[in-house]
Design a protein around this motif. Sequence first.
Motif, PDB file in Angstrom:
ATOM      1  N   GLU A  39      34.288 -26.777 -16.015  1.00 38.15           N
ATOM      2  CA  GLU A  39      33.036 -27.099 -16.477  1.00 38.15           C
ATOM      3  C   GLU A  39      32.717 -28.540 -16.778  1.00 38.15           C
ATOM      4  N   GLN A  40      33.852 -29.493 -16.628  1.00 39.38           N
ATOM      5  CA  GLN A  40      33.482 -30.709 -16.560  1.00 39.38           C
ATOM      6  C   GLN A  40      32.598 -31.188 -15.487  1.00 39.38           C
ATOM      7  N   PRO A  41      31.835 -32.023 -15.408  1.00 36.83           N
ATOM      8  CA  PRO A  41      30.853 -32.410 -14.294  1.00 36.83           C
ATOM      9  C   PRO A  41      31.936 -33.293 -13.246  1.00 36.83           C
ATOM     10  N   ALA A  42      31.542 -33.317 -12.126  1.00 42.82           N
ATOM     11  CA  ALA A  42      32.137 -33.887 -10.955  1.00 42.82           C
ATOM     12  C   ALA A  42      31.792 -35.495 -10.795  1.00 42.82           C
ATOM     13  N   GLU A  43      32.718 -36.126 -10.307  1.00 45.05           N
ATOM     14  CA  GLU A  43      32.418 -37.395 -10.293  1.00 45.05           C
ATOM     15  C   GLU A  43      31.333 -37.958  -9.357  1.00 45.05           C
ATOM     16  N   PRO A  44      30.593 -38.792  -9.676  1.00 44.33           N
ATOM     17  CA  PRO A  44      29.329 -39.199  -8.901  1.00 44.33           C
ATOM     18  C   PRO A  44      29.550 -39.582  -7.469  1.00 44.33           C
ATOM     19  N   ARG A  50      34.256 -45.513 -10.607  1.00 41.11           N
ATOM     20  CA  ARG A  50      34.754 -44.419 -10.637  1.00 41.11           C
ATOM     21  C   ARG A  50      36.142 -44.431 -11.542  1.00 41.11           C
ATOM     22  N   LEU A  51      36.570 -43.375 -12.426  1.00 40.82           N
ATOM     23  CA  LEU A  51      37.793 -43.530 -13.222  1.00 40.82           C
ATOM     24  C   LEU A  51      38.903 -42.829 -12.435  1.00 40.82           C
TER      25      LEU A  51
END
Length: 64
Positions: A39-44, A50-51
Amino acid sequence: MSEQKKIARRSFFAGLGLVAAAGVAAKLAPANVAEAIAEQPAEPEGNSYRLSEHVKKYYRTTTI
């Protein structure tokens, strides 16, 4: 003998508290951990910050 009974009683109640806390934690935890992670959002996308893994490693090394 009285001192030994107090220690045993204290350790019993400490263990009882630990079991109760573990039960509450299990009840409040998500039913499916994989589902919660998905459910966590994907990286932009793009050239934004970016982490990544090496950045996470750097942050771990800077903590005290």
